[in-house]
Design an enzyme around this catalytic site. Structure first.
Site, PDB file in Angstrom:
ATOM      1  N   ASP A   1     -12.751  -5.172  -5.681  1.00 31.41           N
ATOM      2  CA  ASP A   1     -11.779  -4.099  -5.875  1.00 31.41           C
ATOM      3  C   ASP A   1     -12.475  -2.778  -6.179  1.00 31.41           C
ATOM      4  OD1 ASP A   1      -9.268  -2.968  -6.076  1.00 31.41           O
ATOM      5  OD2 ASP A   1      -8.988  -3.525  -8.172  1.00 31.41           O
TER       6      ASP A   1
ATOM      7  N   ASN B   1      -1.996  -7.341   1.605  1.00 29.67           N
ATOM      8  CA  ASN B   1      -2.630  -6.121   2.118  1.00 29.67           C
ATOM      9  C   ASN B   1      -2.064  -5.657   3.456  1.00 29.67           C
ATOM     10  OD1 ASN B   1      -5.963  -6.862   0.807  1.00 29.67           O
ATOM     11  ND2 ASN B   1      -4.309  -5.627  -0.074  1.00 29.67           N
TER      12      ASN B   1
END
Length: 253
Positions: A14, A62
């Site tokens: 991330d 996503n």
């Protein structure tokens, strides 16, 4: 358990977009830089004799990102597979891609299959798992559906399904249990990543953005891991004390 053994590390990579924004760059620039870290961290894991490195590259959720970003990520993934497969094979790394591939293009699926076949060496000592179009809930539901189909076909009895059977049927079945789950970027959640496998994993959260995560940062995470006592339901008195292992010095088995 007797001692702490680090065989399987998973990382939620991330912070790519934030890294790019801090530098007034397009978001994809952060993802490109993040791809470079995969090589560095893989090398560091091999130095530690870690058998499996699992990376959360693209989640089921996503797909809801801007279409241009998703398209760029898919292109970057395909390029990585084409560029890195031979290098992984040369380093003795087997590549395994897990997740729901139905939304991928035919070209990307071919690239995945080619890279997996090229690196499928029975003598490889290290496995790199890339989780793409993956979600922990999807993994559990998909596993349950496949086991149910086997029961319906008379290939499996409901009484045969226990934790061991279920675990072997998941995406990471056949690999060593997950020991350490790292999340970069400062968030403190696992975001639907390998939910079944993370049940007894040690969790390590770091503010370091993924494009800045290097061998030194991995060493900090592994030192944290070895400073903990893993009890697995036992009392502290029943278990060995933490090993106080320092990464890079001696064996951790």
């Amino acid at each position: 358990m007797t001692g702490s053994c680090l065989r399987h590390i998973a990382i939620i990579m991330d912070g790519n977009n934030r890294w790019a924004k801090q530098r007034n760059l397009a978001g994809i620039s952060g993802h490109r830089e993040g791809v470079e870290r995969i090589r560095d961290v893989m090398t560091a894991c091999q130095a530690l004799n870690v058998e499996v490195l699992t990376l959360f590259a693209f989640s089921s959720e996503n797909w809801s990102r801007p279409a241009r970003e998703v398209e760029a990520l898919m292109s970057l993934f395909q390029l990585y597979l084409k560029k890195e497969a031979r290098a992984l094979k040369k380093k003795g790394v087997r590549l395994k891609v897990v997740g729901n591939r139905r939304n991928f293009s035919a070209a990307l699926n071919r690239a995945i299959e080619t890279a997996e076949a090229l690196t499928n060496d029975s003598e490889a000592k290290t496995t790199l798992v890339i989780a793409a179009d993956y979600g922990g809930r999807w993994d559990i539901a998909d596993t349950a559906a496949r086991l149910a189909a086997q029961v319906a076909a008379g290939e499996l009895s409901p009484s045969d399904i226990d934790e061991g059977c279920f675990g072997r049927a998941t995406c990471l079945g056949g690999l060593p249990p997950l020991d350490l789950l790292i999340r970069t970027g400062g968030e403190h959640r696992i975001s639907n990543f390998i939910l079944w496998q993370a049940a007894y994993a040690e969790l390590h959260f770091t503010p370091v953005l993924w494009p800045d995560f290097n061998a030194e940062a991995l060493t900090g995470a592994t030192n944290d891991f070895f400073s903990r006592q893993r009890r697995f339901g036992k009392t502290s008195e029943q278990c060995d004390p933490p090993s106080n292992f320092t990464s890079g010095q001696g064996s951790h088995a």
